[in-house]
Design an enzyme around this catalytic site. Structure first.
Site, PDB file in Angstrom:
ATOM      1  N   ALA A 204      -6.668   1.088   5.481  1.00  0.00           N
ATOM      2  CA  ALA A 204      -7.390   0.248   6.478  1.00  0.00           C
ATOM      3  C   ALA A 204      -7.354  -0.885   6.212  1.00  0.00           C
ATOM      4  O   ALA A 204      -7.341  -2.207   6.705  1.00  0.00           O
ATOM      5  CB  ALA A 204      -8.747   0.964   7.140  1.00  0.00           C
TER       6      ALA A 204
ATOM      7  N   GLU B  10       2.919  -5.172   8.448  1.00  0.00           N
ATOM      8  CA  GLU B  10       1.678  -4.344   9.624  1.00  0.00           C
ATOM      9  C   GLU B  10       2.179  -5.237  10.056  1.00  0.00           C
ATOM     10  O   GLU B  10       1.373  -4.149  11.988  1.00  0.00           O
ATOM     11  CB  GLU B  10       0.911  -4.115   8.577  1.00  0.00           C
ATOM     12  CG  GLU B  10       0.450  -3.519   7.700  1.00  0.00           C
ATOM     13  CD  GLU B  10       1.053  -3.778   6.138  1.00  0.00           C
ATOM     14  OE1 GLU B  10       1.434  -4.550   6.198  1.00  0.00           O
ATOM     15  OE2 GLU B  10       1.184  -2.525   5.119  1.00  0.00           O
TER      16      GLU B  10
ATOM     17  N   HIS C 254      -8.176  -0.586  -0.560  1.00  0.00           N
ATOM     18  CA  HIS C 254      -8.182   0.699  -0.074  1.00  0.00           C
ATOM     19  C   HIS C 254      -9.300   1.088   0.560  1.00  0.00           C
ATOM     20  O   HIS C 254      -8.950   2.309   1.087  1.00  0.00           O
ATOM     21  CB  HIS C 254      -7.445   1.159  -1.344  1.00  0.00           C
ATOM     22  CG  HIS C 254      -6.272   1.207  -1.730  1.00  0.00           C
ATOM     23  ND1 HIS C 254      -5.818  -0.222  -1.870  1.00  0.00           N
ATOM     24  CD2 HIS C 254      -5.230   2.086  -1.650  1.00  0.00           C
ATOM     25  CE1 HIS C 254      -5.026  -0.398  -2.487  1.00  0.00           C
ATOM     26  NE2 HIS C 254      -4.068   0.651  -1.386  1.00  0.00           N
TER      27      HIS C 254
END
Ligand code: TPP
Ligand code: TPP
Ligand code: MG
Ligand code: MG
Lengths: 326, 363, 326, 363
Positions: free
Chosen positions: C84, C60, C129
């Site tokens: 996120a 990421e 999640h």
């Protein structure tokens, strides 16, 4: 009793904790032979050896993540991030792991670690060396965030943070590291976490601040006192969880409040405190709460930092507005 | 121009896909019966896995990450770790956890959305299932650091996937392992896919084992579908680490025979032929063929095992179903050692609300 | 005009932007042949090729950092973070680089990138999640944060985000991805950024929300209407900068306000909004502002998520309290 | 057991510390005069560096990171990059930036705490000085990706230190470079220290070059105090990348002859003897000795150069001092392309305050 600076208070607390508890270990960049770029860990490696005071490879995610593993395995790691601007790379570990380990194992594993980092502007440091990430950390569930404002508080709060069974992010105002000295007794006594301190009593307006901004607020209180207005000044000290009992009691007494932070305004901790006061003490408020904050802009390089950080002038001006409000 | 350093990556396999020996076996395999417990564990794993997938399909648990195809890796690791070692699993490691003593109904609880799935009272030092890719690697370095500091003959063994090797956390941790010569073993379960992304797109590295060269640590490849090879290579790495010989990175080559999770549809990104080819390599048949050939396993035993496995699975399902639902108050119970006063009102309000809900549903 | 879901609205906007502007490229995990784990990028690689729709290695920080480099070099990268909960590893790049590049080069380089990520709870997803990191992003200077609540808003706001010359964090409520359909015209028309939308007019109390919480707020407004209380409902849409003009105008009219967020309470965006309203509209307030938020605890696994997220019942209850306040 | 892969790391040097040729020189060095511009640049760098250190000591700029000892790396890289390439420097790369055309007074502005130090109008695609360690690496991958996508014959060259190689960002970026075969060259300036942490504590890897093996990319070591070697090795890597041959990781071996920055005191962690030994390896004397030996450089030229350098330094200092101070309004000017309405009041309040300040100081 010795008359020492804030960074010496940190050093004293670290030495004391290492002396008293074998499980306490330091990790970080340059914490070993160099004693930390601010000298916070000076002398510790010589005294406790390179295994308990260990220079890490240069990697902040590693430092935070290793601390999680060490803590879960029964050590009491105190990890240093060299400057708060480099702590953002550690947020993933703090949020997804440190703050969650106890909960997600339903109490089986825990994470008694401390992540120390100098923060804030005002020392003419290079780019990315003057950040104030307190709001981001304060938003993270399952951790504590502590921010001392003096040598004695640094000593007592750091001891408490190290002894605490849960993760603590310990933010140190680099601007105060050597700004002034205070008598500190090396008695191993922790100060209470989760408690705000009323550092100056007053009747007319409450100033809530922490770290370097506490001193700007105290200066502002002096200015105001000269004008006949008596500010009560609160050192929040623990930024998560917030001791709203102390804050609200003061605001209910004074009816007016200014909250100060060095961080950008939007979604800052000043916003949190302002919101809570307005919600909880609306009927006591004689004026809207005011926030004095850094601007919603990038921390500028040091030529402009004086214009970026709040100072006593801005705080006093905000307090006057609040005081004049009808 | 001079040569400053040279390296080689070795690959170990003892049984080929047909279960034939391709090299002299390590001593632990000299009595084939000694490997029957591993074989049994692999069959149990597969039975539990199939049941979990079925339970997801019928809505009894949520998204589930299958272990299909990696049973030899799980059994091999589970077989060589000692009780006092620490396992740091990813989300796909329920097989190893079973061999650590953790009751498989916890796997169902975990994927059923319940934190009690991570309680592991039977193996209390092991780390919980880890979903954020690669973040367990620095934990493993920290655990190993603690072991080394205290002079304990223990090992931290962390597992992750091929995709995880692209994450900075993975690299930072193995590098730290090398820097301090920690008792750390990292096993990369290279199942050829990170969801839809094939191994070759993750990295131009010819092997994933060679990532250890960057950390200056021992590293090698092993056939992850060959239980004997896994046991051998992991066993040696773990014992070297235990003896103070430092960390090892192992790449175990296997194939994800399932979808990534039950939420995935692998037909979108890989061919039926590829899958069919890979089924020919799978670890259970391979080991069984060898055991049969060695006379260490009979069809009757196989039948009995199937029955045992089914019964065990049923027991685990029952244990899962019998677990009373978590109460909302659980959200605050283990948040801190002691809930700070500042949050007491939130915990109280939550209880009130959920009581109201209960009344509401009752009424 | 087609009747589509929110995730289809995203997909439509991405396709349109790629069609209209060669500089637009997608990067992320599984965005290519798989079309994204939520199918947001479905069909795009087939249509625009693997160079413009590229699966990245699993990292990421890399995804965010590469987007910074691509944007500075003149592309318009749209980077996807798969959930996120994994975006925390990208914060360092967003804060230290994306939000700063224009400022620190004094306008020489800029960073027109979009970082998309699904967020929020409510879909019975695995651990990590279901995060709501909006407050952390909203605290970061130099960026925008956008959070659509419907297929049409997703389409128009995403087009605007991609066209914007500055970095945008685009948070997509995964709970709404397939919850309902709406008529959306694929006309390439962006919706305005930095604007809140009054989605339901009312006179008695203002409900401020975004994303999935907007729909809970609308449900609460229905409940309240049945009781004779008319709530004005505002979809904040852009979370940074905040359109306080719209919010304050509404609160000045209704005198009462509830702010809703799915994120933990402390230092949340609800705190920011509550603070600002109380400070700016104190005299108009007939009751303290109320925040309805998730608890200050770890996002629980899904068996308890219903008890964690705010819902219409809690919103309506808070609104009633605010309405009853004397 | 079979061998799955083998690797070797090569080391290149042409001039030994005494300036003697140790191997047949590359063709660009066949006319020694052709290297005089590089030599001149190195001398300029050192003069500018000494001045910057002095200015920090007298409070004219803030903390400053010295380039002492790495001049051959900076000159070598600066010499082979083309205008259209993109440099992604760390904070210590003012030498290369000078060769990119960036006026050195910007270096003073930067360390003087002024964003205009990063403006680089002369080399507008280059990235600014980068302080957070390693974070420029993913940017470089993104830049290289853009170049490749647009089929441009350009190269992204990123520089970082030995310490930076421990950061996940570094590894993630080189791995991505390999995965897409990007036109990316990464030069690790191994000056043996990350502040006080010596190279050996960063990693057990025998060389830092071998970190490229983890990414499956070309990687080698070069003597970073040998201008000819740097120019050769970097030049080949850059041209290979330009031609579509993929990324390279280079480790340039050198030594930080200065403190880490002016805020550091290196005597706390390294010996005077070590430093003395390292001064014998330094790049400027080495090149000069060779140039002298080749008859390509005379004492008179050296004297003239010293004068030129001093004059240039003085000009740069003057340009720095003549730059009017930044106004507080600069904080909002380039925050967004257009300042959002929501922040207009903050910009206004800031201006008001600073006007009051000005009045106050005037009054
Ligand atoms: C940091 C992070 N990014 C993305 C995801 C979403 N995700 C879950 S599994 C997965 C692929 C992992 O692949 P690999 O490491 O090969 O493990 P495997 O699932 O194949 O066992 C991704 C991208 C995640 N869980 N964590
Ligand atoms: C992410 C990050 N962590 C820590 C620092 C503080 N710091 C500045 S320079 C430095 C050492 C860097 O060493 P190296 O990469 O070898 O570069 P050198 O300074 O030797 O050129 C450190 C730790 C930083 N700037 N960024
Ligand atoms: Mg995989
Ligand atoms: Mg270095």
């Amino acid at each position: 009793m010795s008359n020492i600076t804030l960074v010496e208070g940190i050093n004293l607390a670290l030495a004391r904790a290492m002396e008293d508890d074998d499980r306490v270990v330091m990790i970080g960049e340059d914490v070993g032979v160099n004693g930390g770029v601010f000298r916070a860990t000076a002398g510790l490696q010589q005294r406790f050896g390179p295994e308990r005071v260990a220079d890490t490879p240069l990697a902040e995610g590693l430092i935070a993540g290793m601390a999680v593993g060490m803590a879960a395995e029964g050590l009491r790691p105190v990890a240093e991030i060299q400057f708060a601007g480099f702590a953002y790379a550690a947020i993933d570990q703090i949020l997804n792991h440190a703050g969650r380990l106890r909960h997600r194992t339903q109490g089986r594993l825990s994470c008694p670690m401390v992540l120390r980092t100098p923060c804030g502007a005002g020392i003419h440091a290079p780019e990315h060396h003057s950040e104030s990430p307190e709001a981001m950390f304060a938003h993270i569930p399952g951790i504590r965030v502590v921010y001392p404002s003096s040598p004695a508080k640094a000593y007592g709060l750091l001891l408490a943070a190290i002894a605490d069974p849960d993760p603590v992010v310990f933010l140190e105002p680099s601007r105060l590291y050597r700004k002034f000295k205070e008598e500190v007794e090396d008695d191993g006594e922790p100060l209470p976490l989760d408690k705000a301190f009323v550092v100056r009593e007053g009747t007319d307006v409450t100033l809530v601040a922490w770290g370097a901004m506490l001193h700007e607020s105290l200066k502002a209180a002096d200015e105001l006192a000269a004008e006949g207005h008596f500010a009560e000044v609160i050192d929040l000290a623990t930024l998560k969880p917030i001791d709203y009992d102390t804050v609200l009691a003061s605001v209910k007494k004074t009816g007016r409040c200014v909250v100060v932070t060095e961080a950008p305004r939007t979604a800052s901790l000043a916003s949190e405190i302002s919101a809570n006061i307005s919600e909880q003490a609306l009927l006591s408020l004689l004026a809207p709460v005011a926030r004095v904050t850094a601007w919603d802009t990038v921390t500028p390089m040091f030529r402009l930092e004086e214009h970026y950080m709040p100072n006593s002038t801005r705080i006093a001006a905000a307090a006057r507005k609040v005081l004049e409000y009808q | 121009m001079t040569v400053a350093a040279t390296f080689e990556i070795r690959f170990t396999r003892y049984l080929d896909p047909q279960g034939r020996e391709t090299a002299a076996l390590p001593s632990f395999a000299s009595d084939p019966r000694a490997l029957v417990p591993d074989y049994r564990a692999m069959v149990f794993m597969r039975a539990l896995d199939a049941k979990a997938v079925a339970m997801q399909r019928t809505g009894q648990i949520g998204t589930y990450a299958s272990t299909l195809g990696k049973e030899a890796i799980d059994a091999g690791i589970g077989g060589v770790l000692r009780k006092e070692d620490v396992l740091l699993p990813s989300y796909r490691e329920s097989g190893v956890l079973m061999l650590r003593g953790v009751s498989p109904h916890r796997t169902l609880l975990y994927w059923g959305g319940d934190e009690r799935g991570n309680m592991f009272p039977e193996s209390p030092h092991d780390f919980p299932f880890n979903v954020p890719i690669g973040t367990q690697m620095p934990h493993a370095a920290g655990v190993a650091y603690a072991m080394k500091l205290r002079r304990e003959p223990r090992v931290a063994l962390a597992m992750c996937g091929d995709g995880a090797t692209s994450k900075g956390d993975f690299y930072e941790a193995i590098n730290a392992g090398g820097a301090w010569q920690l008792p750390l073993v990292v096993v990369v379960v290279n199942n050829q896919y990170a969801i839809s992304v094939p191994r070759r797109m993750q990295s131009a590295a010819q092997t994933l084992a060679q990532k250890g060269i960057a950390a200056g640590i021992a590293c090698e490849q092993v056939d992850g579908n060959d239980l004997i090879a896994v046991r051998d290579v992991v066993g040696r790495a773990v014992e070297r680490a235990r003896a103070g010989g430092g960390p090892t990175l192992l790449e175990a080559l296997t194939y994800r025979l399932s979808d990534h999770t039950t939420a995935d549809d692998a037909t979108r990104y890989r061919s039926a032929e590829e899958l069919k080819e890979q089924w020919k390599q799978e670890p259970i048949v391979r080991l069984r063929t060898w055991l049969h050939a060695k006379g260490a396993w009979s069809p009757a035993e196989e039948q009995a095992l199937a029955k045992d496995a089914a019964a065990h699975v049923q027991k685990m399902v029952q244990a899962y179903l019998d677990t009373p639902p978590p109460g909302p108050e659980q959200m605050f119970e283990h948040l801190y050692a002691r809930l700070p006063h500042a949050y007491a009102w939130q915990a109280a309000e939550l209880s009130e609300e959920s009581e109201r809900d209960v009344e509401h549903h009752a009424g």
